[in-house]
Design an enzyme around this catalytic site. Structure first.
Site, short mmCIF file in Angstrom:
data_model
loop_
_atom_site.label_atom_id
_atom_site.label_comp_id
_atom_site.label_asym_id
_atom_site.label_seq_id
_atom_site.Cartn_x
_atom_site.Cartn_y
_atom_site.Cartn_z
N TRP A 168 0.74 -1.25 -0.32
CA TRP A 168 0.08 -0.01 0.20
C TRP A 168 1.13 1.21 -0.16
O TRP A 168 0.44 2.54 -0.17
CB TRP A 168 -0.95 -0.30 1.30
N LYS A 192 -2.16 -8.86 -6.99
CA LYS A 192 -3.19 -9.02 -6.03
C LYS A 192 -2.75 -7.52 -5.53
O LYS A 192 -1.45 -7.20 -4.24
CB LYS A 192 -3.06 -10.00 -5.05
N ASP A 194 -3.01 -3.89 -2.28
CA ASP A 194 -3.69 -3.71 -1.22
C ASP A 194 -4.73 -3.20 -1.59
O ASP A 194 -4.91 -2.17 -2.36
CB ASP A 194 -2.72 -3.54 -0.38
N SER A 244 5.82 -7.22 4.13
CA SER A 244 6.99 -7.49 5.54
C SER A 244 7.45 -8.37 5.60
O SER A 244 7.37 -9.29 4.86
CB SER A 244 5.76 -7.35 6.64
N GLU A 265 10.91 -8.23 -1.96
CA GLU A 265 11.53 -6.61 -1.24
C GLU A 265 10.91 -6.60 0.51
O GLU A 265 9.96 -6.84 0.56
CB GLU A 265 11.22 -5.82 -1.56
N CYS A 299 10.61 1.45 2.09
CA CYS A 299 11.08 0.16 2.84
C CYS A 299 12.38 0.86 3.49
O CYS A 299 13.37 1.01 3.76
CB CYS A 299 10.72 -0.32 2.10
N GLU A 397 11.64 -2.72 12.84
CA GLU A 397 11.24 -1.20 12.19
C GLU A 397 10.17 -1.01 12.44
O GLU A 397 9.07 -1.10 12.92
CB GLU A 397 10.94 -1.95 10.84
#
Length: 527
Positions: A168, A192, A194, A244, A265, A299, A397
């Site tokens: 997202w 797919k 988010d 994640s 990633e 990220c 994180e």
């Protein structure tokens, strides 16, 4: 792509596209027989954006069947013709950017400048693969077993149908950077996105078809991973995932059982090292961008700053002053520096991390609180010191506008502390001596390291690979590798004149003696 001025704007954000336009985009997603729905809200206001159908497992499998049929014809299209689609897509992205910027801002809550970063890097990727794909995918001669006598060629074939799960936070860029090379390589794609940012993915899919991509080569399915994830894993020939680390590990285990290859990633706890000769003002300005772009929901954004003690006080003051001067807001324009968070989950995590650190002795130098007066998901850009082991945000994180400052006296110490993490996605080094900066960069355990920049220099270098070490990911996007990972390499070797085994005409011992002489001669040939 015009929008009716009289229609209600999505999320009740002035200037946003209409709800009718949102419904038009949603209508491009794969339909379900009896779909359930979810209502998505705009982070700026908390008001509804649109209603999304949530399809079932069987609907996804049917989408793969259609994609597989379409892929055969797409793969048979000459690569030069496929590449032209992405050159046209580049032009369309830039021509129609305003609508995409509006959609991204409404879906994510980010500032317009942060949204524009997505337009720019996606257009760059489209142009890059539009120009480079024919050469990268062309058959290549390789050294054969025996010079002249063995003609060996490497041929690249598309994987088939790619399963893509996109996040997202950067919904246009992290769709385009994976979808464009996958499609250019001759694959079909079932994506797919988010739910929160589905409109951005549907928008670029629509644009790709306007650029000439055949229908059903790229299909978008909307639903929860818990409901349709099994079909995505079982039907795809390759998985491209951004998200994640925990989810990535779960998907990797499923892929291993299916012997499906993948690239991922994942998360990061990205460090910045400021060397003692760094320009304090320029570094402070760069740190604001490195830490607070897209409200830190990136990220590759920086969450740890290591600054030499000789300039620590000056840098900290300059950085705090710039942080406090940032303008927060929800306008669909370029007048604000930072927008909103995207979800209540992120807001809760950030508030929890900051409060845990504050309770355990950390000092808040700037920010440190939510701003409900601006909107339901705003949180101030936050700078902390005195953060140490035992606080949640020390190693975990945060994925928000929160950064901790640490001092150091020895560069090797700073490098060791920067590398003291399970992650290894991105890093940043600041110095007037770029040679020294590049030397330090090579010692940091991260897939990308930027010198005198936070993340944009590497992120936008689409000719170079980008990805994570450690628990920050597997594989790379961008560059040649970002395309070739979506292919299967095939070796075709043709033996001519003399066979590799002697047959009955020549005794084995004589043959092997002669071949041994030949092997010694081959070693001496020019490279």
């Amino acid at each position: 792509m015009s929008v009716a001025a009289s229609a209600t704007t999505i999320g009740a954000v002035p200037g946003a596209p209409s709800s009718a336009r949102a419904a038009e985009l949603v209508g491009r997603s794969v339909p379900g027989a009896e779909p359930t729905t979810v209502e998505m809200a705009a982070p700026f206001t908390g008001e509804p954006i649109t209603t999304l159908p949530q399809i079932a497992d069987q609907d996804v499998r049917e989408a793969f069947a259609r994609a597989r049929k379409a892929q055969a014809e797409w793969a048979a299209t000459p690569v030069e013709e496929r590449a032209k689609v992405f050159l046209r897509l580049h032009d369309l992205l830039l021509a129609h950017q305003d609508e995409a910027l509006d959609i991204m801002q409404v879906e994510t809550g980010k500032s317009r400048m942060d949204a524009y970063d997505e337009i720019a890097v996606t257009a760059m990727a489209a142009a890059y693969y539009g120009r480079k794909a024919p050469k990268l995918l062309a058959p290549k001669r390789k050294a054969g077993a025996l010079p002249v006598l063995t003609r060996t060629t490497e041929v690249r074939h598309p994987k088939g149908v790619i399963s893509m799960i996109s996040p997202w936070n950067y919904p246009l860029a992290l769709t385009g950077l994976d979808a464009i090379p996958a499609l250019a390589a001759g694959n079909a794609l079932v994506q797919k996105p988010d739910n929160q940012t589905a409109l951005s993915a549907l928008w670029i899919q629509e644009l790709a078809e306007k650029a000439g991509l055949p229908a059903e080569v790229w299909q978008i399915v909307l639903g929860r991973g818990s409901k349709i994830g099994k079909a995505l894993m079982e039907e795809g020939d390759y998985l491209a995932f951004t998200g994640s680390t925990d989810t990535g590990k779960s998907l990797a285990a499923q892929a291993a059982a299916l012997l499906t290859s993948y690239s991922m990633e994942l998360g990061g706890k990205n460090p910045m090292i400021i060397l003692p000769d760094a320009d304090v003002d320029k570094t402070a300005a760069g740190a604001v961008t490195a830490c607070f772009s897209s409200a830190g929901q990136l990220c590759v954004s920086v969450e740890r700053i290591y600054v030499h003690e000789s300039i620590r006080a000056r840098f900290t003051q300059a950085f705090v002053n710039r942080t406090k001067a940032m303008k927060l807001g929800s306008t669909l324009g370029y007048s604000v520096d930072m927008g909103s968070l995207t979800s209540t989950e992120q807001l809760e995590t950030i508030a929890k991390h900051v409060e845990d650190a504050r309770t355990k002795g950390a000092t808040v130098l700037a920010g440190g609180k939510a701003r409900p007066d601006l909107g339901p998901m705003f949180y101030e850009p936050t700078v902390l010191t005195d953060v140490r082991e035992g606080m949640e945000l020390f190693k975990e994180e945060t994925f928000g506008p929160v950064v901790s400052i640490y001092g150091y006296t020895d560069v090797d110490e700073a490098i060791a502390r920067a590398n003291d993490t399970r992650y290894g996605l991105n890093a940043s080094v600041w110095t007037r001596d770029t040679r020294e900066g590049e030397r330090v960069a090579t010692l940091i355990h991260a897939g990308t390291v930027n010198v005198n920049d936070g993340f944009g220099a590497a992120f936008a270098s689409v000719d170079a690979p980008m990805g994570g070490m450690g628990e920050s990911g597997v594989g790379r996007r961008n560059g040649a590798e970002g395309l070739l990972k979506y292919t299967e390499a095939q070796t075709i070797a043709t033996q001519q004149l003399i066979p590799l085994r002697p047959g009955k005409a020549i005794p084995n011992r004589a043959w092997t003696a002669g071949l041994t002489v030949g092997l010694r001669a081959i070693k001496r040939l020019p490279r």
